[in-house]
Scaffold this motif. Structure first.
Motif, PDB file in Angstrom:
ATOM      1  N   PHE A 119      51.778  64.354 -79.812  1.00 49.81           N
ATOM      2  CA  PHE A 119      52.696  64.980 -78.559  1.00 49.81           C
ATOM      3  C   PHE A 119      52.659  64.208 -77.855  1.00 49.81           C
ATOM      4  O   PHE A 119      53.616  64.657 -77.237  1.00 49.81           O
ATOM      5  N   ASP A 120      52.366  63.203 -77.116  1.00 55.30           N
ATOM      6  CA  ASP A 120      52.080  62.487 -76.098  1.00 55.30           C
ATOM      7  C   ASP A 120      53.711  61.405 -75.998  1.00 55.30           C
ATOM      8  O   ASP A 120      53.296  60.320 -76.202  1.00 55.30           O
ATOM      9  N   GLU A 121      54.699  61.902 -76.062  1.00 55.46           N
ATOM     10  CA  GLU A 121      56.358  61.213 -76.242  1.00 55.46           C
ATOM     11  C   GLU A 121      56.459  60.673 -74.575  1.00 55.46           C
ATOM     12  O   GLU A 121      56.823  59.828 -74.750  1.00 55.46           O
ATOM     13  N   LEU A 122      55.984  61.711 -73.501  1.00 51.15           N
ATOM     14  CA  LEU A 122      56.029  61.157 -72.312  1.00 51.15           C
ATOM     15  C   LEU A 122      55.012  60.149 -71.552  1.00 51.15           C
ATOM     16  O   LEU A 122      53.669  61.196 -71.388  1.00 51.15           O
ATOM     17  N   PRO A 123      54.778  59.906 -70.606  1.00 47.22           N
ATOM     18  CA  PRO A 123      53.702  59.695 -70.202  1.00 47.22           C
ATOM     19  C   PRO A 123      52.363  60.330 -70.085  1.00 47.22           C
ATOM     20  O   PRO A 123      51.784  60.339 -69.941  1.00 47.22           O
ATOM     21  N   GLN A 124      53.383  60.802 -68.685  1.00 49.72           N
ATOM     22  CA  GLN A 124      52.201  61.584 -67.675  1.00 49.72           C
ATOM     23  C   GLN A 124      52.321  63.173 -68.104  1.00 49.72           C
ATOM     24  O   GLN A 124      52.010  64.182 -67.471  1.00 49.72           O
ATOM     25  N   ARG A 125      53.016  63.638 -69.699  1.00 52.42           N
ATOM     26  CA  ARG A 125      53.276  64.807 -69.390  1.00 52.42           C
ATOM     27  C   ARG A 125      51.491  64.763 -70.371  1.00 52.42           C
ATOM     28  O   ARG A 125      50.485  64.596 -71.160  1.00 52.42           O
ATOM     29  N   TYR A 126      51.241  66.309 -70.024  1.00 51.99           N
ATOM     30  CA  TYR A 126      50.097  66.636 -70.634  1.00 51.99           C
ATOM     31  C   TYR A 126      50.049  67.834 -71.198  1.00 51.99           C
ATOM     32  O   TYR A 126      50.447  68.995 -70.388  1.00 51.99           O
ATOM     33  N   PHE A 127      49.047  68.134 -71.277  1.00 54.99           N
ATOM     34  CA  PHE A 127      48.489  69.854 -72.780  1.00 54.99           C
ATOM     35  C   PHE A 127      46.902  70.266 -72.105  1.00 54.99           C
ATOM     36  O   PHE A 127      46.676  69.221 -72.224  1.00 54.99           O
ATOM     37  N   TYR A 128      46.804  71.496 -72.704  1.00 54.32           N
ATOM     38  CA  TYR A 128      45.597  72.127 -71.759  1.00 54.32           C
ATOM     39  C   TYR A 128      45.722  73.304 -72.511  1.00 54.32           C
ATOM     40  O   TYR A 128      46.845  74.081 -72.833  1.00 54.32           O
ATOM     41  N   ILE A 129      44.480  74.557 -73.072  1.00 58.51           N
ATOM     42  CA  ILE A 129      44.384  74.739 -73.904  1.00 58.51           C
ATOM     43  C   ILE A 129      43.365  75.769 -72.737  1.00 58.51           C
ATOM     44  O   ILE A 129      42.671  75.492 -72.314  1.00 58.51           O
ATOM     45  N   ALA A 130      44.381  77.506 -71.651  1.00 54.02           N
ATOM     46  CA  ALA A 130      43.077  77.704 -71.543  1.00 54.02           C
ATOM     47  C   ALA A 130      43.257  78.991 -71.999  1.00 54.02           C
ATOM     48  O   ALA A 130      43.340  80.049 -72.685  1.00 54.02           O
TER      49      ALA A 130
END
Length: 625
Positions: free
Chosen positions: A246-257
């Motif tokens: 999913f990392d299409e943008l270099p600085q975007r990130y995901f997480y599950i909380a």
């Protein structure tokens, strides 16, 4: 400009009448203040057409790009979070499926409790155990994101059913940390609880496995007090791999909380945790997503009530708006460049106009000075006033300078004629020198000799090469030139060269390219005498349709296949070769004179067999008048 030209005409008329008010000075209105006004006027007229479209286009580009990127990023994040949501829903469905079997089905519950609590296993219990093991093996083995499944009922033997180990005891299992949480889960009212654990593989602490464990306690008939537990161990790496895709943008990130906001699974480039608003459920849009800005980041979250998870996507605004910022900088830079070029152009236009004015004034003042050369009259006309002034100046000066122009033209013609005569002196000098050498050699021997004959033939070759500029000559002239060259070579190498001429007299009028055969004979002699003492050359001329075909064949050493392929490649390139210059030159001249020729029948073709000789075929198109 019209006012300026009108004033110039008035000033010129006054001067012709004897007025001395202006003398040799420019009119008083041509001063620095007027130049500044002209410069500002030109600059405004140039900047307005440049700046307005540039600003409109830049503003619209920035606005549209900003809107498009934000919507595109939000839509992309929504799609990706929905994909993660579907995966989480599948996981919760797997837990619910197990719960229906081991919590809601009394037969399975009693049978498994009996198996876990009994000291021995009957045949019926073994069959039931085999069936129950298959029930938990199906999701564990068929789903790549599920690592293992445990089913536990309280029993005095401390046993549980594992998809990896089957029926085993907690004390003998490699994974026991889940059971340590069981005491805390007995009185919990949540439907599902999630935590991140580290387990040791085969009991070795240095080989740990990170798991995302989902607990589902159940009471099997005793509400408010849990006496069993379903444990599903999920591989976090499966989610991390999805994050990587999913990392299409270099600085975007995901997480599950989890419910407490603690990260359970994060992407590789995850930054700081973003606190989610407590009233986020009221902030959800129609698509179930919560959008808000935190600091310099755009946050999009989606809640999973069953698992009590929050799927979070964080995009830094500097990454989100990098392209609009670039467009802003480019628009500013283009505005500055436009201002610079507009200023330069306005200054150049102002100077050009005043240079024209000064030139016209100089022409008017030099009109009475007959000893001065004719000034240059501006040839470019921008409006009617400039055309009138130009016409008056030309009519006034034409009679004065017509004799000077004629004398200058006569002098130029004489100079050109002198250069033409000088250019003819060099060939005549060479001819005269060769004739002088010829007679000097004749005087020394008192009779014709080989040196005299070679000098005479060489003189004929030189005369043939430079006597005419025509590229096409009759075949008889070209043959005569080749015979002279062959005679020279026979004098140098007696009894080693034999040339056979095979041509009809009716072909002597055919037109061929000048000096096209002599380089081929020269190649045959040069390379042939290096390997043979009896070189034989055959020159054959035949009329073939609209073409004259000339074939030069020798019995020399021949050319290898590799070298022949290299020669053909060199002909098609523009690189000048270091050897076989005559062949290359002849091929290029034929292509320039007649065109490249047909692919199946080129104008120059080489056949050769190594050790047996070479054949070169030339085609000369014959155009009928």
């Amino acid at each position: 400009m019209p006012k300026t030209l009108s004033a110039l005409l008035s000033n010129f008329t006054a001067k012709l009448r004897g007025s001395t008010a202006t003398g040799n000075k420019l009119p008083s209105f041509v001063d620095s203040r007027l130049k500044r006004k002209f410069f500002v006027s030109h600059l405004i007229r140039i900047l307005i057409p440049c700046f307005i479209p540039l600003l409109i286009l830049g503003t619209l580009s920035i606005f549209i790009t900003n809107w498009y990127i934000r919507n595109n990023v939000e839509q992309s994040n929504a799609n990706q979070l929905n994909q993660l949501n579907e995966l989480a829903q599948v996981i919760s469905s797997e837990v619910d499926s197990l719960s229906l079997s081991f919590d809601k089905d009394p037969k399975i519950t009693l049978r498994l409790k009996s198996i876990l609590s009994g000291t021995t296993l009957s045949y019926e219990n073994l069959e039931a155990l085999y069936y129950l093991k298959n029930v938990i093996d199906v999701p564990a083995n068929s789903k790549p994101y599920i690592q293992s499944v445990y089913i536990y009922y309280e029993n005095p033997e401390g046993r549980f059913l594992s998809s990896r180990e089957g029926l085993t005891q907690i004390s003998l299992s490699d994974d026991t940390s889940w059971f340590e949480r069981y005491a805390d889960l007995r009185s919990r009212k949540e439907e599902m609880i999630t935590e991140v654990r580290q387990t040791s593989a085969y009991g070795f602490g240095n080989q740990s496995t990170r798991l995302l464990t989902i607990y589902k306690p159940f009471s099997y008939g005793y509400p408010g007090y849990n006496k069993g537990l379903i444990v599903m161990n999920v591989r976090p790496s499966y989610f991390e791999t999805s994050f990587h895709y999913f990392d299409e943008l270099p600085q975007r990130y995901f997480y599950i909380a989890n419910a407490e906001g603690e990260p359970l699974v994060t992407s590789a480039n995850a930054g700081a945790q973003v606190p989610l608003p407590a009233e986020r459920r009221q902030l959800q849009g129609e698509d179930g997503l919560v959008r808000f800005e935190h600091g310099d980041s755009l946050v999009i979250a989606k809640s999973l009530p069953r698992l009590r998870w929050d799927l979070v996507s964080v995009v830094p605004t500097n990454e989100l708006y990098s392209l609009p910022h670039t467009l802003i900088y480019m628009t500013i830079a283009l505005c500055l460049v436009s201002l610079l070029f507009s200023s330069v152009y306005a200054l150049w236009t102002t100077r050009r106009n005043y240079r024209q004015i000064e030139q016209i004034v100089r022409i008017l003042e030099s009109a009475e000075q007959f000893n001065q050369p004719m000034p240059t009259i501006p040839s470019k006309i921008n409006d009617l006033y400039e055309w009138i002034v130009k016409t008056i100046l030309e009519a006034f000066l034409e009679h004065k300078y017509v004799k000077i122009q004629l004398s200058e033209r006569k002098a130029k013609m004489e100079l050109l004629e002198l250069r033409a005569l000088q250019s003819q002196m060099n060939p005549h000098f060479l001819y005269n020198t060769l004739h002088s050498i010829y007679w000097k050699s004749f005087q020394l021997t008192q009779s014709p000799n080989d040196a005299c004959r070679m000098i005479e033939q060489l003189s004929g070759l030189m005369e043939y090469a430079v006597r005419t500029t025509d590229d096409l000559v009759p075949l008889r002239d070209e043959m005569a030139n080749v015979r002279s060259y062959v005679h020279i070579q026979r004098t140098r190498f007696p009894d080693k060269i034999d040339v056979v001429w095979d041509s009809d007299e009716q072909l002597e009028a055919c037109r061929v390219m000048k000096i096209s055969l002599q380089p081929l004979i020269e190649n045959s002699i040069r390379y042939g005498l290096e390997h043979r003492s009896d070189l034989r050359i055959r020159i054959k001329c035949r009329l073939q349709g609209p073409h004259l075909r000339v074939t030069v064949t020798d019995n020399g050493p021949g050319i290898s296949k590799a070298r022949l392929a290299q020669l053909r490649t060199t002909f098609r390139s523009d690189t000048f070769p270091s050897d076989h210059v005559g062949l290359y030159n002849t091929y290029k001249r034929l292509a320039l004179q007649y065109g490249p020729g047909d692919g199946d029948d080129p104008l120059l073709r080489i056949y050769s067999h190594e050790g047996r000789g070479t054949c070169i075929d030339l085609l000369f198109p014959q155009h009928q008048e």
